[in-house]
Design an enzyme around this catalytic site. Structure first.
Site, short mmCIF file in Angstrom:
data_model
loop_
_atom_site.label_atom_id
_atom_site.label_comp_id
_atom_site.label_asym_id
_atom_site.label_seq_id
_atom_site.Cartn_x
_atom_site.Cartn_y
_atom_site.Cartn_z
N CYS A 120 -68.09 66.41 -62.34
CA CYS A 120 -67.88 67.94 -63.07
C CYS A 120 -68.28 69.11 -63.08
O CYS A 120 -69.29 69.34 -62.47
CB CYS A 120 -68.25 67.31 -64.68
SG CYS A 120 -67.46 65.99 -65.29
N CYS A 132 -67.46 65.55 -76.39
CA CYS A 132 -67.07 66.41 -75.65
C CYS A 132 -68.06 67.19 -75.12
O CYS A 132 -67.45 68.41 -76.52
CB CYS A 132 -65.95 66.58 -75.33
SG CYS A 132 -64.87 67.09 -73.93
N ALA A 179 -45.70 56.49 -79.87
CA ALA A 179 -45.60 55.32 -80.44
C ALA A 179 -45.93 55.13 -82.07
O ALA A 179 -47.09 56.27 -82.45
CB ALA A 179 -46.88 54.31 -79.33
N GLY A 206 -49.16 56.30 -73.10
CA GLY A 206 -50.70 57.78 -73.67
C GLY A 206 -50.00 58.15 -71.95
O GLY A 206 -50.11 57.49 -71.10
N ALA A 207 -48.99 59.70 -72.25
CA ALA A 207 -49.24 60.27 -71.02
C ALA A 207 -49.83 61.35 -70.58
O ALA A 207 -48.94 62.56 -70.22
CB ALA A 207 -47.60 60.28 -70.86
C1 LIG Z 1 -60.92 70.97 -73.87
C2 LIG Z 1 -61.08 69.79 -72.64
C3 LIG Z 1 -61.33 70.53 -71.46
C4 LIG Z 1 -61.21 69.34 -70.47
N1 LIG Z 1 -62.13 69.69 -69.14
C5 LIG Z 1 -62.82 68.66 -68.56
C6 LIG Z 1 -63.53 69.05 -67.88
O1 LIG Z 1 -63.26 70.33 -66.96
N2 LIG Z 1 -63.55 67.89 -66.62
C7 LIG Z 1 -63.46 67.03 -66.86
O2 LIG Z 1 -64.01 65.80 -66.00
N3 LIG Z 1 -63.15 65.98 -68.22
C8 LIG Z 1 -63.01 67.11 -69.01
N4 LIG Z 1 -62.30 67.31 -70.45
C9 LIG Z 1 -62.39 65.47 -70.55
C10 LIG Z 1 -61.22 64.88 -70.50
O3 LIG Z 1 -61.01 64.54 -68.88
C11 LIG Z 1 -60.11 65.25 -70.78
O4 LIG Z 1 -60.83 65.20 -72.51
C12 LIG Z 1 -58.69 63.78 -70.51
O5 LIG Z 1 -57.18 64.80 -71.09
C13 LIG Z 1 -58.80 62.90 -71.14
O6 LIG Z 1 -57.72 62.01 -70.62
P1 LIG Z 1 -56.61 60.96 -71.54
O7 LIG Z 1 -56.49 60.37 -70.95
O8 LIG Z 1 -58.05 59.96 -72.00
O9 LIG Z 1 -56.69 62.03 -72.36
P2 LIG Z 1 -55.38 62.41 -73.08
O10 LIG Z 1 -55.48 63.82 -71.14
O11 LIG Z 1 -55.24 63.68 -74.58
O12 LIG Z 1 -54.13 61.90 -73.06
C14 LIG Z 1 -54.24 61.24 -74.11
C15 LIG Z 1 -52.41 60.91 -74.40
O13 LIG Z 1 -51.76 60.38 -75.34
C16 LIG Z 1 -50.97 60.54 -75.95
N5 LIG Z 1 -49.88 59.94 -77.14
C17 LIG Z 1 -51.73 59.83 -78.67
N6 LIG Z 1 -51.12 58.59 -79.40
C18 LIG Z 1 -50.27 58.51 -78.43
C19 LIG Z 1 -48.63 57.78 -79.24
N7 LIG Z 1 -48.98 57.38 -80.64
N8 LIG Z 1 -47.71 57.58 -78.80
C20 LIG Z 1 -47.53 57.73 -77.29
N9 LIG Z 1 -48.48 58.87 -76.83
C21 LIG Z 1 -49.49 59.34 -77.78
C22 LIG Z 1 -51.67 61.48 -75.57
O14 LIG Z 1 -50.17 63.13 -76.47
C23 LIG Z 1 -51.55 62.46 -74.71
O15 LIG Z 1 -50.78 63.05 -74.16
C24 LIG Z 1 -61.84 68.01 -71.10
C25 LIG Z 1 -61.50 67.62 -72.49
C26 LIG Z 1 -61.23 68.14 -73.71
C27 LIG Z 1 -60.46 68.09 -74.53
#
Ligand SMILES: Cc1cc2nc3c(=O)[nH]c(=O)nc-3n(C[C@H](O)[C@H](O)[C@H](O)COP(=O)(O)OP(=O)(O)OC[C@H]3O[C@@H](n4cnc5c(N)ncnc54)[C@H](O)[C@@H]3O)c2cc1C
Length: 425
Positions: free
Chosen positions: A353, A159, A78, A8-9
């Site tokens: 936040c 969220c 993946a 996941g990136a």
């Molecule tokens: C609309 C929105 C706004 C937000 N705003 C804020 C904010 O202002 N402040 C705050 O603190 N938090 C915020 N959040 C919450 C959180 O910070 C974010 O959701 C953040 O992007 C989460 O990070 P993550 O790495 O867990 O998931 P993500 O950033 O979603 O990254 C997950 C990655 O895994 C990849 N992936 C998934 N399945 C696979 C696979 N099978 N193989 C390879 N790659 C895969 C996806 O393509 C994606 O790139 C927000 C969330 C949302 C939805």
């Protein structure tokens, strides 16, 4: 020599890779598996949906950055993790073996749990950049013929912040276009009260957000369970404290954005010992899976129980700074394992936040995010809007440069007393 893999990136996985680099010994190799060649900054999606940002403004070419940093980047995604064999099957059939794996796959968006929900149904989404761009096309059509708007978060959502942001950003954009007077707005949420945020509130988020709703003429329905969405019509059951239906609302809308519930992604869902029934990664206080100790979980994809039972199910949000504390702890713990030591680092899960309202906003600090807290503070003001813009630019610069926490950021956070790692007891 060890093979380290980050799956996941997104926000957590990219920072994870940067923070693991200094932990590597000579000969250790680091691989990141993403879905596609680019990173995009999810918190900017609400701005994309009203045309305040373009795709290019919030995207980073990860293949180029990773190459520069000496990290192998595999963009094909993946299909399945096989933790018993310590390997990952990619979408193209290739296999990647690992000694240590960090799962950072974020959320799978469970639109299918509510009939008619989501970009393939009748509501918009800002959870993904592609959704936000679609939401923007729908918004441009909407402004030609304005009508009622419904924004919110459905049952099981965890969220809530982006739903509040989006309703106020829409309000700001409609005022800017001088058509706000033609748009009744309703906020529909699974939360038991406005400002609960899946966290039983932070500081006075209840008072601050309720008063902002009143100031901006946004009506609300809490304890809401969305039964179904049809073209231009949402059926919502409002529950009482005992979970009985108090009232059924049929809300007409010309534009709607509803956040879905999250679950773990298909590549990890249903693996016994690795995930809970919703597919979230089970972790201990070191971010480590108890059954497969060479696997760690970070970000939105990890299992955290709700802070308290609510009449309509709600989950705990995994916010950016909290996630960064998971990343730092995991990097230190994997570094310890590589050196033959016992992993000891525990993340604070502190939350800092900024919720943007388009021309003002609400900020909160929760230390730790899950109550009871040592620090429980919230505030409202125009400065939040500018702070969020500054943060976006700063964060994207870090991702482009391949840095996680430059020394000046560490210095400022230390001075503010906001820590990512718990002091040893
Ligand atoms: C609309 C929105 C706004 C937000 N705003 C804020 C904010 O202002 N402040 C705050 O603190 N938090 C915020 N959040 C919450 C959180 O910070 C974010 O959701 C953040 O992007 C989460 O990070 P993550 O790495 O867990 O998931 P993500 O950033 O979603 O990254 C997950 C990655 O895994 C990849 N992936 C998934 N399945 C696979 C696979 N099978 N193989 C390879 N790659 C895969 C996806 O393509 C994606 O790139 C927000 C969330 C949302 C939805």
């Amino acid at each position: 020599m060890a093979q380290l893999v980050v799956l996941g990136a997104g926000l957590s996985g990219t920072l994870m890779a940067y923070e693991l680099l200094p932990q590597l010994r000579q000969g250790d190799e680091l691989t990141v598996i993403g879905q596609g060649p680019r990173y995009h900054f999810v918190p900017s999606n609400p701005w994309v949906a009203v045309g305040w940002r373009e795709r290019k403004d919030i995207e980073v070419d990860l293949e180029e950055v990773m190459r520069r940093k000496g990290i192998r980047y595999l963009p094909q995604g993946a299909r399945r993790v096989h933790p018993k064999e310590s390997r990952i099957e990619l979408e193209d059939g290739a296999l990647v073996a690992y000694d240590y794996l960090v799962i950072a796959t974020g959320p799978d968006l469970a639109f299918d749990e509510v009939p008619g929900l989501g970009p393939n149904g009748f509501t918009q989404s800002v959870c993904h950049l592609d959704h936000a761009l679609k939401a923007r096309e729908a918004f441009e059509r909407f402004v030609q013929s304005p009508g009622p708007i419904v924004v919110g978060a459905v049952q099981g959502a965890s969220c809530f912040g982006p739903a509040y942001e989006f309703v106020f950003i829409l309000d700001a954009e409609l005022r800017r276009r001088r058509i706000r007077d033609r748009v009744p707005m309703t906020f529909v949420t699974a939360e038991p009260y406005i400002g609960h945020l899946g966290l039983d509130g932070v500081g006075d988020t209840k008072g601050l957000l309720e008063s902002a709703m009143r100031e901006h003429h946004v009506k609300w329905i809490t304890n809401a369970r969305v039964k179904a969405v049809e073209a231009g019509k949402m059926t919502v059951e409002e529950l009482d404290e005992d979970g009985n239906v108090r009232k059924t609302h049929v809300l007409p809308f010309s534009y709607s954005m509803m956040l879905p519930a999250f679950r773990g992604v298909p590549a990890v869902r249903g693996i016994e010992g690795l995930t809970n029934p919703r597919g979230f990664i089970l972790i201990d206080k070191h971010q480590r899976n108890p059954v497969f100790p060479n696997v760690f979980g970070i970000g939105v994809g990890v299992a955290i129980p709700p802070v308290s039972a609510t009449p309509v199910p709600t989950g705990v949000p995994k916010t950016g700074f909290m996630i960064e504390s998971m990343v730092t702890a995991t990097a230190l713990n994997i570094g310890a394992l590589l050196r033959g030591e016992t992993p000891k680092a525990e993340p604070t899960w502190n939350a800092v936040c900024l919720a943007d309202f388009g021309d003002s906003g609400v900020a909160f600090v929760a230390e730790p995010e899950i109550p009871p807290r040592n620090l429980n503070w919230s505030s409202k003001g125009d400065w939040v809007h500018y702070a969020k813009i500054a943060f976006e630019k700063y964060f994207l610069r870090k991702i482009r440069r391949g840095e996680s926490e430059p020394f000046y950021e560490r210095f400022v956070l230390e001075r503010l007393g906001i820590r990512k790692i718990k002091e040893p007891a």
